[in-house]
Enzyme design. Structure first.
Site, PDB file in Angstrom:
ATOM      1  N   ASP A  13       0.817  -1.222   0.000  1.00  0.00           N
ATOM      2  CA  ASP A  13       0.000   0.000   0.000  1.00  0.00           C
ATOM      3  C   ASP A  13       0.848   1.268   0.000  1.00  0.00           C
ATOM      4  OD1 ASP A  13      -2.486  -1.543   0.332  1.00  0.00           O
ATOM      5  OD2 ASP A  13      -1.756  -1.882   2.366  1.00  0.00           O
ATOM      6  N   GLY A  17       1.288   1.335  -7.513  1.00  0.00           N
ATOM      7  CA  GLY A  17       0.505   1.406  -8.745  1.00  0.00           C
ATOM      8  C   GLY A  17       0.616   2.754  -9.413  1.00  0.00           C
ATOM      9  N   GLY A  40      -3.793  -4.801  -4.199  1.00  0.00           N
ATOM     10  CA  GLY A  40      -4.722  -3.795  -4.695  1.00  0.00           C
ATOM     11  C   GLY A  40      -3.990  -2.506  -4.956  1.00  0.00           C
ATOM     12  N   HIS A  41      -4.215  -1.891  -6.108  1.00  0.00           N
ATOM     13  CA  HIS A  41      -3.608  -0.597  -6.354  1.00  0.00           C
ATOM     14  C   HIS A  41      -4.597   0.318  -7.064  1.00  0.00           C
ATOM     15  CE1 HIS A  41      -2.226  -3.510  -9.418  1.00  0.00           C
ATOM     16  NE2 HIS A  41      -2.494  -2.557 -10.288  1.00  0.00           N
ATOM     17  N   THR A 298      -7.312  -1.245  -0.150  1.00  0.00           N
ATOM     18  CA  THR A 298      -7.965  -1.293  -1.459  1.00  0.00           C
ATOM     19  C   THR A 298      -8.714  -2.600  -1.645  1.00  0.00           C
ATOM     20  OG1 THR A 298      -6.151   0.028  -2.352  1.00  0.00           O
ATOM     21  CG2 THR A 298      -7.574  -1.045  -3.946  1.00  0.00           C
ATOM     22  N   PRO A 303      -9.327  -0.695   7.977  1.00  0.00           N
ATOM     23  CA  PRO A 303      -8.462   0.425   8.366  1.00  0.00           C
ATOM     24  C   PRO A 303      -7.025  -0.061   8.478  1.00  0.00           C
ATOM     25  CG  PRO A 303     -10.367   0.254   9.825  1.00  0.00           C
ATOM     26  CD  PRO A 303     -10.356  -0.981   8.992  1.00  0.00           C
ATOM     27  N   SER A 412       6.127  12.501  -4.226  1.00  0.00           N
ATOM     28  CA  SER A 412       4.723  12.743  -4.558  1.00  0.00           C
ATOM     29  C   SER A 412       4.051  13.522  -3.436  1.00  0.00           C
ATOM     30  CB  SER A 412       4.010  11.407  -4.773  1.00  0.00           C
ATOM     31  OG  SER A 412       2.652  11.604  -5.041  1.00  0.00           O
ATOM     32  N   VAL A 413       3.257  14.510  -3.825  1.00  0.00           N
ATOM     33  CA  VAL A 413       2.595  15.374  -2.840  1.00  0.00           C
ATOM     34  C   VAL A 413       1.074  15.326  -2.973  1.00  0.00           C
ATOM     35  CG1 VAL A 413       4.543  16.940  -2.500  1.00  0.00           C
ATOM     36  CG2 VAL A 413       2.959  17.338  -4.405  1.00  0.00           C
TER      37      VAL A 413
END
Length: 427
Positions: A13, A17, A40-41, A298, A303, A412-413
């Site tokens: 996670d 992806g 999952g992505h 995903t 949670p 990445s932001v």
């Protein structure tokens, strides 16, 4: 010839992806090499959000091949559901290729996964109950059914009957349960195989041809290094090898084909499922990270557990996966916190250690040693270079790079494609 492997450096996670999709723009072939639909992505493409589980991220590029390698375990019914969902939204899937050597997940694998977790009780692993582990067990026991077998009616019928007999004996003895019947499986799964037949081929040959033609190949990892069955927090791990080295086994290429390994991480840590998690947070900082970061699985919707960034984990991942470059995601999630922390080492029985323990009981006794840094209040979602970041955010990233001894090539932001920033040329 150029190839890049994308791996998660934590417990999955991490945003692999999105990074795979970002790098796929310049690739010719995108290939998955491990895991199954337990992965999952989430992909943002053309203004739409897609959640994929088995299908490689490269499916959105019509001029590129999206390959499911032999190291992936394939639930044909789940895969068809995913492909149909993409087709209904106007996404062509004609560029998909599936290894004829990939193992097939069948209903008795899902049942076995459920029964095993129930049997473990409080010691359950926390699997996604998608049948992944039991399918890999059958592979190791040499009774697994591969895609090539699924396509041949007589072969599939014979192998399925043999396996159901074995499973019935095992289920009755271990769980006092019965295996799904032959007539509950055969017609549906044979029909699914026939629908997938056009995609099934020797994908190792496709990849070899790509290398000969000096095309760019992107290998897409699933889960994360800390879920690796050899190098992760065993036994709270997946049933395959998400480390970069498994590219060779999981796709049928030689190790000399790998040029770079991109390790993807979050600016903090998250985990789904059970197992030790030294930097886990239970306070308002943890609540902030979970809600702002939308930390829910995903695949499972559960949670996620969240915690501070752990450089002990990342150094371990760098070493066992040969990571050459780092991609740090979700830096924006930490905005608004007064201070941020990085775990630099552990305290084990009164002694400081800097390497990740293999023994689970020792790991449970480990206490994180933190370095505290000032946080930032500024909105960073529009920043495109390190220089544009607030001083405290930039220093936080630089400290991570220093502690882990690996350069940051992507940061990445935010979730969108234009919020993913390239610092170093990778292709």
């Amino acid at each position: 010839m150029s190839s890049i492997v994308v791996v998660g450096t934590q417990w999955g996670d991490e945003g692999k992806g999105k990074i795979t999709d970002f790098l796929a723009e310049q690739a010719d072939v995108i290939a998955r090499f491990s895991g199954g639909n337990n992965a999952g992505h989430t992909i943002q493409f053309g203004g739409e959000t897609y959640k994929l589980h088995l299908v490689p991220s490269g499916i959105f590029y019509k001029d590129k091949l999206a390959v499911i390698g032999n190291g992936v375990v394939v639930d044909p019914v789940a895969l068809l559901k995913e492909l149909d969902g993409l087709n209904e939204r106007g996404v062509s899937t004609s560029n998909l290729r599936i290894s004829n050597r990939a193992q097939v997940i069948l209903p008795y694998h899902l049942a076995q996964d459920e029964y095993e977790e129930r049997r473990r009780g409080d010691n359950k692993i926390g699997t996604t109950k998608k049948g992944i582990g039991p399918a890999y067990v059958d592979k190791a026991q040499r009774i697994g059914i591969r895609m090539a077998d699924l396509l041949e009616k007589e072969t599939f019928e014979r192998r399925l009957k043999e396996n159901i007999e074995v499973k019935n004996a095992y289920f009755k003895g271990m769980f006092n349960e019965t295996c799904p019947r032959f007539d509950e499986i055969f017609d549906e799964y044979y029909a699914a195989g026939q629908r997938l037949k056009e995609f099934v081929t020797d994908t190792s040959k496709i990849l070899d041809d790509a290398f000969v033609a000096e095309e760019k190949v992107l290998f897409e990892g699933a889960q994360g290094v800390m879920l690796d069955i050899d190098h992760g927090t065993y036994p709270f791990v997946t049933s395959s090898n998400p480390v970069a080295g498994n590219v060779t086994v999981g796709t049928g290429v030689g190790p000399t084909f790998v040029s770079k390994v991109i390790g993807v991480c979050k600016a903090y840590t998250s985990r789904v499922g059970d197992g030790p998690f030294p930097t886990e947070l239970f306070d308002e900082n943890g609540h902030h990270i979970r809600e702002v970061g939308r930390e829910y699985g995903t695949t499972t919707g559960r949670p996620r557990r969240v915690g501070w960034f752990d450089s002990v984990v990342l150094r371990h991942s760098r070493r066992v996966s040969g990571i050459t470059d780092l991609s740090i995601n979700s830096i924006d999630v930490l905005t608004g916190l007064d201070t941020v922390k990085i775990c630099t080492a552990y305290e084990l029985d009164g002694e400081e250690i800097t390497e990740y323990p293999a023994n689970l009981d020792q790991l449970r006794r480990c206490k994180p040693i933190f370095e505290e840094l000032p946080g930032w209040e500024e909105d960073i979602t529009g920043c495109r270079t390190l220089e544009e970041l607030p001083d405290n955010a930039r220093k936080y990233l630089e400290r991570i790079s220093e502690l882990c001894n690996v350069r940051i090539s992507i940061f990445s932001v935010g979730p969108d494609r234009d919020q993913t920033n390239l610092l170093e040329q990778l292709w």
